[in-house]
Design a protein around this motif. Structure first.
Motif, PDB file in Angstrom:
ATOM      1  N   PHE A  79       0.835  -1.206   0.000  1.00 18.83           N
ATOM      2  CA  PHE A  79       0.000   0.000   0.000  1.00 18.83           C
ATOM      3  C   PHE A  79       0.874   1.262   0.000  1.00 18.83           C
ATOM      4  N   ALA A  80       1.971   1.222   0.759  1.00 17.68           N
ATOM      5  CA  ALA A  80       2.839   2.395   0.870  1.00 17.68           C
ATOM      6  C   ALA A  80       3.468   2.762  -0.471  1.00 17.68           C
ATOM      7  N   LYS A  81       3.668   1.779  -1.314  1.00 15.11           N
ATOM      8  CA  LYS A  81       4.299   2.014  -2.615  1.00 15.11           C
ATOM      9  C   LYS A  81       3.294   2.397  -3.694  1.00 15.11           C
ATOM     10  N   ARG A  82       2.010   2.290  -3.361  1.00 17.36           N
ATOM     11  CA  ARG A  82       0.992   2.514  -4.384  1.00 17.36           C
ATOM     12  C   ARG A  82       0.308   3.863  -4.120  1.00 17.36           C
ATOM     13  N   PHE A  96     -20.158  -3.200   4.771  1.00 18.29           N
ATOM     14  CA  PHE A  96     -19.613  -2.498   3.612  1.00 18.29           C
ATOM     15  C   PHE A  96     -20.574  -2.556   2.432  1.00 18.29           C
ATOM     16  N   LEU A  97     -21.217  -3.700   2.232  1.00 17.24           N
ATOM     17  CA  LEU A  97     -22.049  -3.920   1.040  1.00 17.24           C
ATOM     18  C   LEU A  97     -23.470  -3.394   1.239  1.00 17.24           C
ATOM     19  N   LEU A  98     -23.593  -2.079   1.364  1.00 16.67           N
ATOM     20  CA  LEU A  98     -24.926  -1.482   1.368  1.00 16.67           C
ATOM     21  C   LEU A  98     -25.495  -1.462  -0.046  1.00 16.67           C
ATOM     22  N   GLU A  99     -24.609  -1.567  -1.033  1.00 11.21           N
ATOM     23  CA  GLU A  99     -24.956  -1.798  -2.430  1.00 11.21           C
ATOM     24  C   GLU A  99     -23.764  -2.523  -3.034  1.00 11.21           C
ATOM     25  N   PRO A 100     -23.894  -3.126  -4.224  1.00 11.29           N
ATOM     26  CA  PRO A 100     -22.758  -3.855  -4.806  1.00 11.29           C
ATOM     27  C   PRO A 100     -21.526  -2.965  -4.966  1.00 11.29           C
ATOM     28  N   LYS A 101     -20.409  -3.448  -4.437  1.00 11.86           N
ATOM     29  CA  LYS A 101     -19.126  -2.754  -4.538  1.00 11.86           C
ATOM     30  C   LYS A 101     -18.023  -3.807  -4.583  1.00 11.86           C
ATOM     31  N   PRO A 102     -16.845  -3.440  -5.088  1.00  9.95           N
ATOM     32  CA  PRO A 102     -15.774  -4.437  -5.224  1.00  9.95           C
ATOM     33  C   PRO A 102     -15.284  -4.965  -3.883  1.00  9.95           C
ATOM     34  N   CYS A 103     -15.123  -6.280  -3.817  1.00  2.50           N
ATOM     35  CA  CYS A 103     -14.566  -6.967  -2.648  1.00  2.50           C
ATOM     36  C   CYS A 103     -13.419  -7.861  -3.099  1.00  2.50           C
ATOM     37  N   ILE A 104     -12.408  -7.965  -2.255  1.00  3.59           N
ATOM     38  CA  ILE A 104     -11.267  -8.842  -2.507  1.00  3.59           C
ATOM     39  C   ILE A 104     -10.973  -9.580  -1.206  1.00  3.59           C
ATOM     40  N   PHE A 105     -10.739 -10.883  -1.311  1.00  2.79           N
ATOM     41  CA  PHE A 105     -10.468 -11.682  -0.123  1.00  2.79           C
ATOM     42  C   PHE A 105      -9.092 -12.315  -0.242  1.00  2.79           C
ATOM     43  N   ILE A 106      -8.416 -12.475   0.889  1.00  2.35           N
ATOM     44  CA  ILE A 106      -7.067 -13.024   0.887  1.00  2.35           C
ATOM     45  C   ILE A 106      -6.952 -14.090   1.966  1.00  2.35           C
ATOM     46  N   THR A 107      -6.297 -15.197   1.612  1.00  3.86           N
ATOM     47  CA  THR A 107      -6.181 -16.353   2.505  1.00  3.86           C
ATOM     48  C   THR A 107      -5.000 -17.207   2.060  1.00  3.86           C
ATOM     49  N   GLY A 153     -16.323 -11.716  -4.523  1.00  2.25           N
ATOM     50  CA  GLY A 153     -15.161 -11.105  -5.155  1.00  2.25           C
ATOM     51  C   GLY A 153     -14.051 -12.121  -5.322  1.00  2.25           C
ATOM     52  N   PRO A 154     -12.959 -11.750  -5.988  1.00  2.00           N
ATOM     53  CA  PRO A 154     -11.864 -12.701  -6.195  1.00  2.00           C
ATOM     54  C   PRO A 154     -11.189 -13.073  -4.877  1.00  2.00           C
ATOM     55  N   VAL A 155     -10.776 -14.328  -4.768  1.00  5.72           N
ATOM     56  CA  VAL A 155     -10.033 -14.816  -3.604  1.00  5.72           C
ATOM     57  C   VAL A 155      -8.566 -14.906  -3.990  1.00  5.72           C
ATOM     58  N   CYS A 156      -7.720 -14.215  -3.246  1.00  9.75           N
ATOM     59  CA  CYS A 156      -6.297 -14.143  -3.564  1.00  9.75           C
ATOM     60  C   CYS A 156      -5.488 -14.922  -2.526  1.00  9.75           C
ATOM     61  N   TYR A 157      -4.314 -15.374  -2.966  1.00 12.26           N
ATOM     62  CA  TYR A 157      -3.466 -16.186  -2.097  1.00 12.26           C
ATOM     63  C   TYR A 157      -2.116 -15.542  -1.822  1.00 12.26           C
ATOM     64  N   GLU A 205      -1.207 -10.804  -5.635  1.00 11.01           N
ATOM     65  CA  GLU A 205      -2.493 -11.026  -6.288  1.00 11.01           C
ATOM     66  C   GLU A 205      -3.516  -9.978  -5.869  1.00 11.01           C
ATOM     67  N   VAL A 206      -3.463  -9.567  -4.610  1.00  6.38           N
ATOM     68  CA  VAL A 206      -4.378  -8.518  -4.137  1.00  6.38           C
ATOM     69  C   VAL A 206      -4.136  -7.226  -4.909  1.00  6.38           C
ATOM     70  N   MET A 207      -2.870  -6.859  -5.102  1.00  7.43           N
ATOM     71  CA  MET A 207      -2.555  -5.635  -5.834  1.00  7.43           C
ATOM     72  C   MET A 207      -3.067  -5.701  -7.270  1.00  7.43           C
ATOM     73  N   SER A 208      -2.957  -6.865  -7.889  1.00  2.08           N
ATOM     74  CA  SER A 208      -3.479  -7.026  -9.246  1.00  2.08           C
ATOM     75  C   SER A 208      -4.997  -6.935  -9.262  1.00  2.08           C
ATOM     76  N   ALA A 209      -5.630  -7.552  -8.262  1.00  8.39           N
ATOM     77  CA  ALA A 209      -7.090  -7.514  -8.189  1.00  8.39           C
ATOM     78  C   ALA A 209      -7.595  -6.096  -7.965  1.00  8.39           C
ATOM     79  N   LEU A 210      -6.849  -5.282  -7.224  1.00  5.18           N
ATOM     80  CA  LEU A 210      -7.234  -3.885  -7.016  1.00  5.18           C
ATOM     81  C   LEU A 210      -7.282  -3.122  -8.328  1.00  5.18           C
ATOM     82  N   SER A 211      -6.354  -3.413  -9.213  1.00  2.00           N
ATOM     83  CA  SER A 211      -6.316  -2.722 -10.510  1.00  2.00           C
ATOM     84  C   SER A 211      -7.505  -3.097 -11.388  1.00  2.00           C
TER      85      SER A 211
END
Length: 373
Positions: A220-223, A289-300, A318-322, A326-332
């Motif tokens: 996050f600090a680099k983005r 968070f989901l008071l209406e459809p919005k992007p979600c990303i999960f990590i595990t 939303g996409p599940v990242c490992y 992958e999270v940074m890519s999903a954010l884009s």
């Protein structure tokens, strides 16, 4: 009829806050509705002046004027008893004098082992999440349970924790109450950019924090094209080491990172309302968070067996990242990929939180009135 007779026929409803301040907005708002009915007296029981102030702020914001708040001393009564059990047993006579006791936590069901003369115990779960702990065996010791959506009622019935008559679907109280108290979107950052919230859970066996937390903060600090809020569950760092907390707070020097390890804003939906994108694991805050459809990303971690498991139903949103990468890519791709998950989000939220047209505070109060009639 004399005033004395009028008061004596009232039923006294207690709301017990003994599980932490993150329970306040799940529990306290119904007092504002219950107090409107002249046949009820409503008392909120808390264990500190700070909780008294927080509850009073909610009542004032919702226009409540008659509900009482009583601070009860949490002093220990035995060396072998936990502070919570000591508190519950020390005030047993008070609980017995009520016509109903409403709670957002489950430890209080242990009172059943000490007395058969308790009033009806009514449970309001603190969240609408999917994880297995939401359906623990102690629920069967409540007389009635008020759940947010039909998903919880179905799962609790399947597990033999409730019956059709003892479980009432009311809608999700907390988000409704927050919108009524303050509908404006909170502003966290001076520079306008898309805002992503990272909200890991506190459970050591389920949280993404031990595996990916610091790596995500470094990414996050680099983005610089996005703002990031790091606001974990309030229990994640409640007993954290000073050195670990200092390491995390060092990231607050970046103007695109906001860190909150447990303030009131971590529990009042400030961050779930301020965010455009949600990053998390098993926290029920995804439903706030989901008071209406919005992007979600999960990590595990990659070995998590989540597919087809109802404890992870929200991972269909939303996409599940490992990995953090992958999270940074999903954010884009977050906005472009939302259409792939919007229907699952809408259907899942309807099952978890009920009809968005409902007034959950009124429905919960109506259920309590029905129970006591």
């Amino acid at each position: 009829m004399s005033e004395t007779c009028e008061i004596s026929r009232r039923k006294t409803i207690g709301l017990l806050l003994v599980g932490g301040r993150h329970h306040i907005l799940h529990l306290i708002p119904i007092a504002a509705e219950l107090e409107k009915h002249e046949d009820f007296s409503v008392i909120i029981f808390v264990t500190s002046v700070a909780e008294h102030q927080a509850c009073n702020a909610v009542l004032e914001a919702l226009g409540a004027k008659q509900t009482q708040i009583q601070v009860l001393e949490p002093r220990l009564i035995g060396k072998r008893l936990s502070p919570k059990l000591s508190f519950l047993l020390r005030h047993m006579k008070l609980w017995k004098g009520l016509d109903a006791l409403i709670l957002a936590e489950r430890t209080s069901t242990i009172l059943r082992y000490f007395s058969r003369r308790l009033p009806p115990l009514i449970h309001i779960p603190h969240g609408a999440g999917d994880r297995a702990k939401s359906y623990d065996a102690r629920i069967k010791h409540f007389d009635h349970v008020l759940v947010a959506g039909p998903k919880d009622k179905r799962r609790m019935m399947d597990l033999g924790l409730v019956s059709d008559n003892s479980c009432h679907v009311t809608g999700y109280i907390k988000p409704f109450a927050v919108r009524r108290m303050c509908n404006a979107r909170p502003a966290i950052f001076e520079t306008e950019r898309p805002v992503a919230l990272y909200n890991p859970h506190f459970s050591s066996s389920l949280s993404s924090w031990p595996h990916f937390g610091l790596e995500l903060l470094e990414a996050f600090a680099k983005r610089t094209d996005m703002n990031f809020i790091f606001a974990p569950h309030v229990r994640l760092f409640s007993k954290g080491k000073a050195s670990d907390i200092a390491q995390i707070m060092a990231f607050a020097k970046y103007d695109n990172i906001h860190i909150d390890l447990g303030s009131e804003r971590s529990t009042d939906m400030t961050y779930t309302r301020a965010a455009d994108i949600y990053i998390g694991d098993v926290s029920s805050q995804v439903y706030e968070f989901l008071l209406e459809p919005k992007p979600c990303i999960f990590i595990t971690p990659a070995d998590t067996q989540w597919k087809g498991n109802p404890d992870y139903a929200h991972w269909d949103y939303g996409p599940v990242c490992y990995t953090a990468e992958e999270v940074m890519s999903a954010l884009s791709r977050a906005e472009d990929s939302l259409s792939d998950y919007a229907q699952s989000q809408s259907e899942g939220c309807l099952a978890a939180k009920g009809d968005p047209a409902w007034n959950p505070i009124e429905r919960a109060a109506a259920a309590v009135r029905s129970i006591l009639s």
